[in-house]
Design a protein around this motif. Structure first.
Motif, PDB file in Angstrom:
ATOM      1  N   ASP A 112       0.640  -1.272   0.078  1.00  0.00           N
ATOM      2  CA  ASP A 112       0.001  -0.036   0.011  1.00  0.00           C
ATOM      3  C   ASP A 112       0.996   1.238   0.001  1.00  0.00           C
ATOM      4  OD1 ASP A 112      -2.191  -1.556  -0.077  1.00  0.00           O
ATOM      5  OD2 ASP A 112      -2.552  -1.594   2.400  1.00  0.00           O
ATOM      6  N   LEU A 113       1.906   1.288   0.404  1.00  0.00           N
ATOM      7  CA  LEU A 113       2.996   2.287   0.288  1.00  0.00           C
ATOM      8  C   LEU A 113       3.365   2.719  -0.991  1.00  0.00           C
ATOM      9  CD1 LEU A 113       4.941   2.010   3.668  1.00  0.00           C
ATOM     10  CD2 LEU A 113       3.422   3.570   3.156  1.00  0.00           C
ATOM     11  N   ARG A 114       3.256   1.717  -1.840  1.00  0.00           N
ATOM     12  CA  ARG A 114       3.931   1.882  -3.173  1.00  0.00           C
ATOM     13  C   ARG A 114       3.090   3.247  -3.984  1.00  0.00           C
ATOM     14  NH1 ARG A 114       4.505  -4.109  -5.898  1.00  0.00           N
ATOM     15  NH2 ARG A 114       6.458  -4.600  -4.847  1.00  0.00           N
ATOM     16  N   SER A 115       1.710   3.250  -3.669  1.00  0.00           N
ATOM     17  CA  SER A 115       1.021   3.990  -4.480  1.00  0.00           C
ATOM     18  C   SER A 115       1.388   5.694  -3.958  1.00  0.00           C
ATOM     19  CB  SER A 115      -0.431   4.032  -4.396  1.00  0.00           C
ATOM     20  OG  SER A 115      -0.689   2.548  -4.842  1.00  0.00           O
ATOM     21  N   PRO A 116       1.115   5.971  -2.661  1.00  0.00           N
ATOM     22  CA  PRO A 116       1.610   7.264  -2.180  1.00  0.00           C
ATOM     23  C   PRO A 116       3.052   7.615  -2.548  1.00  0.00           C
ATOM     24  CG  PRO A 116       1.512   5.742  -0.172  1.00  0.00           C
ATOM     25  CD  PRO A 116       0.863   5.091  -1.660  1.00  0.00           C
ATOM     26  N   LEU A 117       4.073   6.873  -2.693  1.00  0.00           N
ATOM     27  CA  LEU A 117       5.442   6.911  -3.020  1.00  0.00           C
ATOM     28  C   LEU A 117       5.471   7.355  -4.496  1.00  0.00           C
ATOM     29  CD1 LEU A 117       7.368   4.394  -0.940  1.00  0.00           C
ATOM     30  CD2 LEU A 117       7.095   6.764  -0.384  1.00  0.00           C
ATOM     31  N   ALA A 132       7.301  15.510  -6.847  1.00  0.00           N
ATOM     32  CA  ALA A 132       8.795  15.944  -6.549  1.00  0.00           C
ATOM     33  C   ALA A 132       9.405  16.327  -7.998  1.00  0.00           C
ATOM     34  CB  ALA A 132       9.683  14.887  -6.030  1.00  0.00           C
ATOM     35  N   GLU A 133       8.988  15.521  -8.934  1.00  0.00           N
ATOM     36  CA  GLU A 133       9.571  16.005 -10.238  1.00  0.00           C
ATOM     37  C   GLU A 133       9.013  17.285 -10.732  1.00  0.00           C
ATOM     38  OE1 GLU A 133      11.853  14.460 -11.920  1.00  0.00           O
ATOM     39  OE2 GLU A 133      11.765  12.372 -11.007  1.00  0.00           O
ATOM     40  N   MET A 134       8.104  17.751 -10.222  1.00  0.00           N
ATOM     41  CA  MET A 134       7.427  19.018 -10.637  1.00  0.00           C
ATOM     42  C   MET A 134       7.994  20.303  -9.953  1.00  0.00           C
ATOM     43  SD  MET A 134       3.447  17.647 -10.954  1.00  0.00           S
ATOM     44  CE  MET A 134       2.807  19.465 -11.326  1.00  0.00           C
ATOM     45  N   VAL A 135       8.742  19.981  -9.035  1.00  0.00           N
ATOM     46  CA  VAL A 135       9.612  21.014  -8.337  1.00  0.00           C
ATOM     47  C   VAL A 135      10.693  21.638  -9.279  1.00  0.00           C
ATOM     48  CG1 VAL A 135      11.058  21.726  -6.139  1.00  0.00           C
ATOM     49  CG2 VAL A 135       9.076  20.048  -6.046  1.00  0.00           C
ATOM     50  N   ARG A 139       6.735  10.828  -5.928  1.00  0.00           N
ATOM     51  CA  ARG A 139       7.814  11.098  -6.913  1.00  0.00           C
ATOM     52  C   ARG A 139       7.320  11.959  -7.921  1.00  0.00           C
ATOM     53  NH1 ARG A 139      12.168   7.761  -8.691  1.00  0.00           N
ATOM     54  NH2 ARG A 139      13.166   8.917 -10.444  1.00  0.00           N
ATOM     55  N   VAL A 140       6.059  11.560  -8.392  1.00  0.00           N
ATOM     56  CA  VAL A 140       5.503  12.734  -9.384  1.00  0.00           C
ATOM     57  C   VAL A 140       5.402  14.009  -8.978  1.00  0.00           C
ATOM     58  CG1 VAL A 140       3.599  13.193 -10.876  1.00  0.00           C
ATOM     59  CG2 VAL A 140       4.045  10.907 -10.378  1.00  0.00           C
ATOM     60  N   ALA A 173      16.867  16.178  -3.911  1.00  0.00           N
ATOM     61  CA  ALA A 173      16.984  15.756  -2.687  1.00  0.00           C
ATOM     62  C   ALA A 173      15.510  14.999  -2.301  1.00  0.00           C
ATOM     63  CB  ALA A 173      17.076  16.895  -1.665  1.00  0.00           C
ATOM     64  N   LEU A 174      14.482  15.493  -2.828  1.00  0.00           N
ATOM     65  CA  LEU A 174      13.179  14.964  -2.594  1.00  0.00           C
ATOM     66  C   LEU A 174      13.208  13.562  -3.292  1.00  0.00           C
ATOM     67  CD1 LEU A 174      10.812  17.925  -3.058  1.00  0.00           C
ATOM     68  CD2 LEU A 174      11.309  16.577  -0.773  1.00  0.00           C
ATOM     69  N   VAL A 175      13.642  13.625  -4.708  1.00  0.00           N
ATOM     70  CA  VAL A 175      13.652  12.404  -5.285  1.00  0.00           C
ATOM     71  C   VAL A 175      14.590  11.125  -4.767  1.00  0.00           C
ATOM     72  CG1 VAL A 175      14.441  11.321  -7.692  1.00  0.00           C
ATOM     73  CG2 VAL A 175      13.118  13.379  -7.682  1.00  0.00           C
ATOM     74  N   THR A 176      15.818  11.706  -4.263  1.00  0.00           N
ATOM     75  CA  THR A 176      16.769  10.632  -3.609  1.00  0.00           C
ATOM     76  C   THR A 176      16.144  10.287  -2.306  1.00  0.00           C
ATOM     77  OG1 THR A 176      18.571  11.938  -4.518  1.00  0.00           O
ATOM     78  CG2 THR A 176      18.814  10.574  -2.473  1.00  0.00           C
TER      79      THR A 176
END
Length: 470
Positions: free
Chosen positions: A268-273, A280-283, A277-278, A291-294
């Motif tokens: 269940d943690l896969r979906s929120p992660l 974070a890519e928009m920052v 990630r999506v 840093a967020l992606v890492t």
């Protein structure tokens, strides 16, 4: 091998029953021989009393010149009659001769008040030769009795009317210990019937369910999927079987529930992660975005490791019996000779191949990563097999040898995945080993490096073959 058989409950109970039967038979035989001794003593005493009374009456009524003939006729190989001026018995022993004296007086008449003396004692000396026995019969008698009679001597002294004494010496052997053939055959048939049919059946009803219970407990300790054991045997064994079945059901259900919860949580943690990630890519700021992606990638890796750990705890793969040397050889080939392997004696071991391969991979990869090399060997100790993995690295501080098995614990304190893993490798390995009924321990080698020791139970087939061969 003999000691192992004697440790069996069935063998011990059989020995107890056989010992009890033999002891009871020996006591019965001893009592029987004692009764025979008393019966023989009473019969000989009665016969001696009758002969003594008759000879005394005959001597008093016959002329003097016939006395010698009467005494010769009364003599026998075990009885000697003589007339003396003095009594051969100089003291009275009424405890032993009361019945004999009473028998003599009953034959002499109630009004007869003459003195009668009786003495009974044990003897072990040669019997004087009889006057009426031919020499060749006397020699044969001495040879049969080994020149002396060991037994009881009954001496009688009866006062005659003329003032003389009739002295009689009578001897008889104690009855020898005898076990008739019929009694021996009867005892053997009774013991065979009791032990071979009744006891063997009853002991089988007791020991077979216990043996089946022990095998089920061993299988459960190895992590094999266990089925409920059929309830059989005495009430106590049935209660024990019911308790074991209930414990096995609760244990399997508890492990399955925990594994399912952990797997569901990681899934269940896969979906929120992924959503993070999506976002974070928009920052727009590159430094913040990286840093967020890492961090998200690290969290995703931890989730995958958690799912892998849950799969390692799950018991779904059926166990197989493999030869340990061939198993390690194939693992070495699949890992592209990542470790050195010392071959040992052939050993049959029961395990789940894919799970055990995964546990060994984790340990060997850690040895190669942190110790630059890995050397694998195995030996047998009693009913266990020890697989040793040694490296030549810096080792682990003594205080952390147990802590490294905790999930997500890392000796290397940085968060970089290049310098260290996620801390689940040893946890997964220990879970797999314990699900096989074994364990894994760490210790620093005296010559440097870390020594990882994996302990596994041997297959029962291997153990029985080894015993047969030895």
């Amino acid at each position: 091998m003999i000691r192992t058989r004697l440790d069996s409950l069935r063998v011990q109970l059989l020995l107890l029953i056989i010992g009890s039967l033999v002891t009871a038979q020996a006591i019965s035989l001893w009592l029987f021989v004692d009764e025979r001794s008393l019966a023989v003593r009473a019969a000989i005493g009665a016969e001696a009393a009758g002969r003594a009374a008759n000879v005394a009456l005959l001597l008093e009524r016959a002329p003097q010149d016939l006395h010698a003939s009467i005494l010769r006729a009364a003599d026998s190989p075990l009885a000697r009659f003589r007339v003396d001026a003095h009594a051969a018995v100089d003291h009275l022993d009424h405890r032993a001769g009361g019945a004999v004296e009473a028998g003599i007086r009953s034959l002499l008449g109630t009004e007869d008040t003459r003195e009668i003396r009786v003495e009974l004692h044990e003897v072990e000396r040669a019997f004087p030769p009889m006057r009426t026995v031919p020499p060749h019969m006397a020699a044969m008698h001495r040879q049969m009795m080994h020149d002396k009679i060991t037994g009881l001597e009954l001496t009688l002294s009866i006062a005659l009317a003329d003032g003389a004494w009739l002295n009689i010496d009578t001897r008889f052997q104690r009855p020898p210990l005898q076990w008739p053939v019929f009694s021996a055959v009867s005892f053997g048939l009774t013991a065979a019937l009791l032990i071979g049919v009744a006891c063997w059946y009853l002991l089988a009803r007791l020991t077979w369910p216990l043996r089946r219970l022990a095998q089920a407990a061993e299988s459960l300790g190895r992590g094999e999927e266990g089925k409920p054991i059929p309830v059989a045997g005495p009430r106590e064994v049935r209660d024990l079987t019911d308790t074991f079945n209930l414990m096995q059901e609760r244990l399997v259900r508890t492990v399955a529930d925990k594994t399912r919860i952990m797997a569901a949580l990681g899934h269940d943690l896969r979906s929120p992660l992924t959503a993070l990630r999506v976002h974070a890519e928009m920052v727009e700021e590159a430094e913040t975005r990286d840093a967020l992606v890492t961090s998200i990638e690290e969290m995703q890796d931890m989730v995958e490791r958690t799912l892998a750990f849950a799969r390692g705890m799950a018991i779904s793969e059926p166990p197989e019996t493999v030869e340990l040397g061939d198993f390690l050889t194939r693992l070495k080939r699949d890992m592209l000779d990542a470790f050195q392997y010392e071959t040992g004696a052939p050993l049959q071991i029961r395990l789940r191949p894919h799970s055990m391969r995964r546990a060994l991979r984790n340990i060997i990869e850690n040895a190669v990563r942190y110790g630059s090399d890995a050397r694998v060997s195995y030996t047998r100790e009693h009913d266990r097999v020890l697989i040793r993995v040694r490296d030549h690295g810096p080792g682990i501080p003594e205080a952390e040898l147990d802590e490294v098995f905790e999930p997500f614990y890392r000796v290397e304190t940085s968060r970089s995945r290049e310098t260290g893993g996620t801390g689940l490798g040893l946890s997964i390995a220990r879970s797999i080993l314990r699900s096989h009924g074994g364990d894994v321990t760490l210790q620093n080698h005296p010559e440097g490096g870390l020594l990882v020791q994996l302990e596994l139970p041997l297959s029962q087939n291997s153990d029985s073959q080894d015993r047969t061969g030895s």
